[in-house]
Design an enzyme around this catalytic site. Structure first.
Site, PDB file in Angstrom:
ATOM      1  N   GLU A 133       0.824  -1.226   0.000  1.00 13.73           N
ATOM      2  CA  GLU A 133       0.000   0.000   0.000  1.00 13.73           C
ATOM      3  C   GLU A 133       0.850   1.265   0.000  1.00 13.73           C
ATOM      4  O   GLU A 133       0.645   2.164   0.845  1.00 13.73           O
ATOM      5  CB  GLU A 133      -0.966  -0.019   1.194  1.00 13.73           C
ATOM      6  CG  GLU A 133      -2.025  -1.090   1.052  1.00 13.73           C
ATOM      7  CD  GLU A 133      -3.183  -0.979   2.060  1.00 13.73           C
ATOM      8  OE1 GLU A 133      -3.073  -0.223   3.043  1.00 13.73           O
ATOM      9  OE2 GLU A 133      -4.186  -1.667   1.853  1.00 13.73           O
ATOM     10  N   GLU A 170      -5.647  -8.100  -0.718  1.00 15.35           N
ATOM     11  CA  GLU A 170      -6.366  -7.821   0.528  1.00 15.35           C
ATOM     12  C   GLU A 170      -7.818  -7.562   0.156  1.00 15.35           C
ATOM     13  O   GLU A 170      -8.114  -6.631  -0.594  1.00 15.35           O
ATOM     14  CB  GLU A 170      -5.794  -6.611   1.273  1.00 15.35           C
ATOM     15  CG  GLU A 170      -4.456  -6.876   1.917  1.00 15.35           C
ATOM     16  CD  GLU A 170      -3.970  -5.747   2.834  1.00 15.35           C
ATOM     17  OE1 GLU A 170      -4.814  -5.059   3.446  1.00 15.35           O
ATOM     18  OE2 GLU A 170      -2.750  -5.562   2.912  1.00 15.35           O
TER      19      GLU A 170
HETATM   20  O1  AHR Z   1      -5.472  -5.843   6.764  1.00 17.73           O
HETATM   21  C1  AHR Z   1      -5.314  -4.739   7.610  1.00 17.73           C
HETATM   22  C2  AHR Z   1      -4.518  -3.617   6.952  1.00 17.73           C
HETATM   23  O2  AHR Z   1      -5.264  -3.093   5.891  1.00 17.73           O
HETATM   24  C3  AHR Z   1      -3.207  -3.995   6.314  1.00 17.73           C
HETATM   25  O3  AHR Z   1      -2.141  -4.017   7.199  1.00 17.73           O
HETATM   26  C4  AHR Z   1      -3.007  -2.898   5.308  1.00 17.73           C
HETATM   27  O4  AHR Z   1      -2.253  -3.309   4.201  1.00 17.73           O
HETATM   28  C5  AHR Z   1      -4.413  -2.464   4.958  1.00 17.73           C
HETATM   29  O5  AHR Z   1      -4.563  -1.099   5.049  1.00 17.73           O
END
Ligand code: AHR
Length: 503
Positions: free
Chosen positions: A173, A292
């Protein structure tokens, strides 16, 4: 009762279902590792301190590749801290989650746990506060057999064989202002390209994932992908997408349509990647790693859960421990339908996360481990979705949402495995009030019958599994599923997710 009609035909193949789309994610965050997968002293712990009840649930979930060790955590992580004799491993501040990382579990221990659950490792390198050299060092430590300083250090630390990690994420990210070492698309694209080139010089066979956007609602979305891929197109295989959804302001109708957003996200990133490829005159195709995705009550985290204070850096605090409802599981199942609908370009995906932290599996220290409502759509889809994903001809009534305008009340995808002759249909009913009668023309499949039909729904769409009542929510057999004369009929209750196996 409103009705929807679908036509299923193996000729309408979207693409092969790559098992990596059933991936997971373990971050050093809250009670995920410590008091989650690892709890020495728990009655179910094995000789290495890993909870065997959790291992069994992870196996039942059916998770493929697992992304590790973060997440935001990785952008402050020094991998060297987490290897070698435990008594020499330093405790470090984890700035991402305002916690203390003990490094009791590191690369060696986590790999051993992965062997127990039968999953592969997808490793993220730190491109937030570190750079190309440290990424190369970690790759050498992991994948070089022997005869160099770092491979010999791995051997001395007890691992004779290389870890042989195939998939690598180039940071996490990096578009997010919350990320340690957050960069502009231009700056990140340059360091990602340099790092990727170096990593490929060391091991040309690895797969590399460059960071895309942390949500389709980032102000830089679209332009971030264009700029980053312009720098890295020849160096990487995949670009990441991240997306989390939650019910906001009591607007259940919009929440239930969250997969509409995921569909648009994937299609926009594919279009942007193909645009960059076209501009470069490249025949190479960049696929998506949706590494994610989940339902996450992130507004709550920003509101009350945050840890602060210069003298307050707890070890394994309770963080992001969302307890999921039936409605959450229906949205979750619909997100899996969206991933399957894009099986031609989504080559890999990671459910964020696995245990205790926005997770399908929960544990209590010294106590039980249990399945959240979201466990079921994942385990059933992972088990039944084989072969190729199929595009369905869908004719369904619509409703109007605040967030996405007019959307279909039913969403669905099918799969077909030519080897076994088995098929599966996954469906959601997004109506909050009405059951929907669905007919599916399956005549193209020839002589088949219903093997299984499961539906997850409840009169109380906010019913949850909890420590006190861990089996309150589970899918039930849907006896309305009938197949006759090449037509499958099933009734979908309001706010429901269903899966039907045919063969
Ligand atoms: O999954 C929780 C968080 O969400 C992770 O650490 C991050 O990559 C995202 O913002």
């Amino acid at each position: 009762m409103p009705a929807a009609r679908l036509t299923l035909d193996p000729a309408f193949a979207i693409g092969p279902i790559r098992r990596k789309i059933f991936g997971g994610f373990v971050e050093h965050l809250g009670r995920h590792v410590y008091d989650g997968i690892y709890e020495p002293g728990h009655p179910a712990a094995d000789a290495e301190g890993f909870r065997q009840d959790v291992i069994e649930l992870v196996k039942e979930l059916g998770v493929d590749t697992i992304r590790y060790p973060g997440g935001n955590f990785v952008s402050g992580f020094r991998w060297e801290d987490s290897v070698g004799p435990r008594e020499h491993r330093p405790r470090r501040l984890d700035l991402a989650w305002h916690s203390t990382e003990t490094n009791e579990v590191g690369l060696h221990e986590f790999s051993s746990w992965l062997e127990k659950v039968g999953s592969d490792l997808m490793m993220a390198v730190n491109l937030g506060t570190r750079g190309t050299l440290e990424a190369l060092d970690l790759l050498e430590y992991s994948n070089i057999r022997s005869g160099t300083a770092l491979s010999e250090r791995r051997i001395a630390n007890g691992r004779a064989e290389p870890f042989d990690v195939r998939m690598w994420c180039l940071g996490n990210e990096m578009d997010g202002p919350w990320q340690l070492g957050h960069r502009s698309a231009d700056d990140y694209g340059k360091i990602a390209s340099r790092t990727a080139k170096g990593m490929r010089q060391l091991d040309p066979e690895i797969q590399l994932v460059v960071c895309g956007s942390s949500s389709a609602h980032m102000p830089t979305f679209g332009e971030w992908e264009r700029v980053v891929l312009t720098h890295t197109y020849d160096d990487v295989d995949l670009i990441s997408c991240h997306a989390y959804y939650e019910e906001r302001g009591g607007d259940l109708g919009s929440f239930l349509a969250s997969a509409v957003d995921m569909d648009g996200f994937i299609e926009t990133v594919v279009a942007t990647a193909d645009h960059v490829g076209a501009v470069r005159g490249s025949s190479k195709r960049i696929d998506i790693s949706f590494d994610e995705w989940n339902v996450w009550y992130i507004d709550r985290f920003h509101g009350v859960d945050k840890i602060t204070g210069i003298d307050n850096w707890p070890i394994a605090p309770r963080l992001l421990e969302d307890i999921y409802s039936v409605a959450d599981a229906v949205v979750f199942g619909n997100l899996m339908i969206s991933l399957l609908k894009h099986a031609d370009r989504v080559a890999s995906a990671s459910l964020a996360q696995l245990v205790n932290v926005i997770a399908p599996i929960m544990t209590e220290p010294g106590g039980i481990a249990w399945r959240q409502s979201t466990f079921y759509p994942f385990s059933i889809t992972s088990r039944l979705a084989r072969g190729e994903a199929l595009r369905l001809k869908l004719d369904a009534p619509t409703y109007v949402t605040e967030a996405y305008g007019e959307v279909p009340l039913v969403d669905a995808v099918a799969t077909h495995d030519a080897e076994t002759g088995r098929s599966a249909v996954f469906l959601v009913n997004r109506s909050t009030t009405e059951a929907i009668e669905v007919t599916v023309d399956v005549s193209a499949l020839g002589e088949v019958g219903v093997l299984e039909a499961h539906t997850l729904s409840d009169e109380d769409v906010y019913a949850k599994n909890t420590l006190e009542d861990p089996e309150r929510v589970a899918p039930r057999a849907n006896d309305s599923a009938v197949l006759a004369g090449g037509v499958l009929t099933i009734s979908l209750p309001p706010v429901s997710w269903s899966a039907i196996a045919l063969g």
